[in-house]
Design a protein around this motif. Structure first.
Motif, PDB file in Angstrom:
ATOM      1  N   GLN A   1      76.572  36.613 -10.141  1.00  0.00           N
ATOM      2  CA  GLN A   1      76.740  36.042  -8.813  1.00  0.00           C
ATOM      3  C   GLN A   1      75.396  35.503  -8.324  1.00  0.00           C
ATOM      4  O   GLN A   1      74.377  36.164  -8.425  1.00  0.00           O
ATOM      5  N   VAL A   2      75.408  34.297  -7.790  1.00  0.00           N
ATOM      6  CA  VAL A   2      74.183  33.672  -7.299  1.00  0.00           C
ATOM      7  C   VAL A   2      73.877  34.183  -5.907  1.00  0.00           C
ATOM      8  O   VAL A   2      74.772  34.290  -5.057  1.00  0.00           O
ATOM      9  N   GLN A   3      72.629  34.514  -5.685  1.00  0.00           N
ATOM     10  CA  GLN A   3      72.183  34.894  -4.344  1.00  0.00           C
ATOM     11  C   GLN A   3      71.105  33.924  -3.875  1.00  0.00           C
ATOM     12  O   GLN A   3      70.196  33.577  -4.643  1.00  0.00           O
ATOM     13  N   LEU A   4      71.227  33.525  -2.624  1.00  0.00           N
ATOM     14  CA  LEU A   4      70.227  32.699  -1.975  1.00  0.00           C
ATOM     15  C   LEU A   4      69.775  33.443  -0.725  1.00  0.00           C
ATOM     16  O   LEU A   4      70.609  33.823   0.107  1.00  0.00           O
ATOM     17  N   VAL A   5      68.487  33.660  -0.587  1.00  0.00           N
ATOM     18  CA  VAL A   5      67.964  34.424   0.539  1.00  0.00           C
ATOM     19  C   VAL A   5      66.955  33.574   1.294  1.00  0.00           C
ATOM     20  O   VAL A   5      65.911  33.198   0.742  1.00  0.00           O
ATOM     21  N   GLU A   6      67.277  33.290   2.559  1.00  0.00           N
ATOM     22  CA  GLU A   6      66.383  32.486   3.393  1.00  0.00           C
ATOM     23  C   GLU A   6      65.437  33.383   4.178  1.00  0.00           C
ATOM     24  O   GLU A   6      65.751  34.528   4.491  1.00  0.00           O
ATOM     25  N   SER A   7      64.298  32.815   4.521  1.00  0.00           N
ATOM     26  CA  SER A   7      63.346  33.492   5.407  1.00  0.00           C
ATOM     27  C   SER A   7      62.496  32.437   6.090  1.00  0.00           C
ATOM     28  O   SER A   7      62.504  31.269   5.691  1.00  0.00           O
ATOM     29  N   GLY A   8      61.775  32.851   7.126  1.00  0.00           N
ATOM     30  CA  GLY A   8      60.823  31.959   7.775  1.00  0.00           C
ATOM     31  C   GLY A   8      61.252  31.420   9.121  1.00  0.00           C
ATOM     32  O   GLY A   8      60.480  30.710   9.772  1.00  0.00           O
ATOM     33  N   LEU A  18      57.310  25.120  11.417  1.00  0.00           N
ATOM     34  CA  LEU A  18      57.787  26.300  10.703  1.00  0.00           C
ATOM     35  C   LEU A  18      58.028  25.906   9.261  1.00  0.00           C
ATOM     36  O   LEU A  18      58.333  24.737   8.973  1.00  0.00           O
ATOM     37  N   ARG A  19      57.920  26.878   8.355  1.00  0.00           N
ATOM     38  CA  ARG A  19      58.307  26.658   6.968  1.00  0.00           C
ATOM     39  C   ARG A  19      59.378  27.664   6.593  1.00  0.00           C
ATOM     40  O   ARG A  19      59.151  28.874   6.664  1.00  0.00           O
ATOM     41  N   LEU A  20      60.525  27.148   6.193  1.00  0.00           N
ATOM     42  CA  LEU A  20      61.608  27.996   5.712  1.00  0.00           C
ATOM     43  C   LEU A  20      61.519  28.129   4.196  1.00  0.00           C
ATOM     44  O   LEU A  20      61.144  27.173   3.503  1.00  0.00           O
ATOM     45  N   SER A  21      61.881  29.305   3.717  1.00  0.00           N
ATOM     46  CA  SER A  21      61.886  29.570   2.279  1.00  0.00           C
ATOM     47  C   SER A  21      63.270  29.995   1.838  1.00  0.00           C
ATOM     48  O   SER A  21      63.983  30.676   2.578  1.00  0.00           O
ATOM     49  N   CYS A  22      63.630  29.617   0.633  1.00  0.00           N
ATOM     50  CA  CYS A  22      64.900  30.028   0.039  1.00  0.00           C
ATOM     51  C   CYS A  22      64.601  30.541  -1.357  1.00  0.00           C
ATOM     52  O   CYS A  22      64.104  29.785  -2.207  1.00  0.00           O
ATOM     53  N   ALA A  23      64.908  31.809  -1.592  1.00  0.00           N
ATOM     54  CA  ALA A  23      64.709  32.425  -2.901  1.00  0.00           C
ATOM     55  C   ALA A  23      66.045  32.485  -3.621  1.00  0.00           C
ATOM     56  O   ALA A  23      67.007  33.072  -3.107  1.00  0.00           O
ATOM     57  N   MET A  77      62.057  28.978  -5.989  1.00  0.00           N
ATOM     58  CA  MET A  77      61.949  28.847  -4.538  1.00  0.00           C
ATOM     59  C   MET A  77      62.143  27.396  -4.105  1.00  0.00           C
ATOM     60  O   MET A  77      61.682  26.469  -4.762  1.00  0.00           O
ATOM     61  N   VAL A  78      62.812  27.239  -2.983  1.00  0.00           N
ATOM     62  CA  VAL A  78      62.925  25.946  -2.314  1.00  0.00           C
ATOM     63  C   VAL A  78      62.446  26.130  -0.885  1.00  0.00           C
ATOM     64  O   VAL A  78      62.746  27.163  -0.256  1.00  0.00           O
ATOM     65  N   TYR A  79      61.704  25.157  -0.385  1.00  0.00           N
ATOM     66  CA  TYR A  79      61.104  25.256   0.941  1.00  0.00           C
ATOM     67  C   TYR A  79      61.554  24.096   1.821  1.00  0.00           C
ATOM     68  O   TYR A  79      61.914  23.021   1.334  1.00  0.00           O
ATOM     69  N   GLN A 107      72.565  33.449   3.752  1.00  0.00           N
ATOM     70  CA  GLN A 107      73.087  34.073   4.965  1.00  0.00           C
ATOM     71  C   GLN A 107      72.611  33.359   6.230  1.00  0.00           C
ATOM     72  O   GLN A 107      73.160  33.589   7.314  1.00  0.00           O
ATOM     73  N   GLY A 108      71.619  32.506   6.112  1.00  0.00           N
ATOM     74  CA  GLY A 108      71.114  31.740   7.247  1.00  0.00           C
ATOM     75  C   GLY A 108      69.926  32.386   7.922  1.00  0.00           C
ATOM     76  O   GLY A 108      69.749  33.612   7.897  1.00  0.00           O
ATOM     77  N   THR A 109      69.096  31.547   8.531  1.00  0.00           N
ATOM     78  CA  THR A 109      67.957  32.013   9.305  1.00  0.00           C
ATOM     79  C   THR A 109      67.888  31.205  10.600  1.00  0.00           C
ATOM     80  O   THR A 109      68.050  29.987  10.584  1.00  0.00           O
ATOM     81  N   GLN A 110      67.675  31.901  11.706  1.00  0.00           N
ATOM     82  CA  GLN A 110      67.698  31.251  13.017  1.00  0.00           C
ATOM     83  C   GLN A 110      66.366  30.561  13.292  1.00  0.00           C
ATOM     84  O   GLN A 110      65.293  31.155  13.152  1.00  0.00           O
ATOM     85  N   VAL A 111      66.459  29.314  13.735  1.00  0.00           N
ATOM     86  CA  VAL A 111      65.299  28.566  14.221  1.00  0.00           C
ATOM     87  C   VAL A 111      65.572  28.192  15.671  1.00  0.00           C
ATOM     88  O   VAL A 111      66.593  27.570  15.972  1.00  0.00           O
ATOM     89  N   THR A 112      64.676  28.608  16.548  1.00  0.00           N
ATOM     90  CA  THR A 112      64.806  28.300  17.966  1.00  0.00           C
ATOM     91  C   THR A 112      63.557  27.565  18.431  1.00  0.00           C
ATOM     92  O   THR A 112      62.439  28.072  18.265  1.00  0.00           O
TER      93      THR A 112
END
Length: 115
Positions: A1-8, A18-23, A77-79, A107-112
């Motif tokens: 199963q593929v997992q994608l984890v965002e952060s930033g 801001l810089r978002l990261s996806c592992a 990684m994708v940024y 799962q998504g990451t909130q940017v405000t």
């Protein structure tokens, strides 16, 4: 199963960056394309930027010249570098990967963006 984890994600003032990261849990070259999408409250999920396995990039008109998608293949990684942020960039940002007929989401990451 593929997992994608965002952060930033986070709170930033208008004009900020801001810089978002996806592992990814496997080689990003195993996907035909990877990208970032965003969804604001009450709105549909829209494409922000994509990068193909061959390196071609595509951006939504609203983010051209402000956002840059990039990757580091040996780290899977994708940024998404986001500059000159505007309040209308506020959304949950999702990492996406496509291969053949399959599609995967983080799962998504909130940017405000707010003062």
């Amino acid at each position: 199963q593929v997992q994608l984890v965002e952060s930033g994600g986070g709170l930033v003032q208008p004009g900020g960056s801001l810089r978002l990261s996806c592992a990814a849990s496997r080689s990003i070259f195993s996907f035909g394309a990877m990208g970032w999408y965003r969804q604001a409250p009450g709105k549909q999920r829209d494409l922000v930027a994509t990068i193909t396995s061959g390196g071609s990039k595509n951006y939504a008109d609203s983010v051209k010249d402000r956002f840059t998608i990039s990757r580091v293949s040996d780290m899977n990684m994708v940024y998404l570098q986001m500059n000159s942020l505007k309040p209308e960039d506020t959304a949950v940002y999702y990492c996406n990967a496509k291969t053949g007929s399959r599609e995967y989401w983080g799962q998504g990451t909130q940017v405000t963006v707010s003062s």
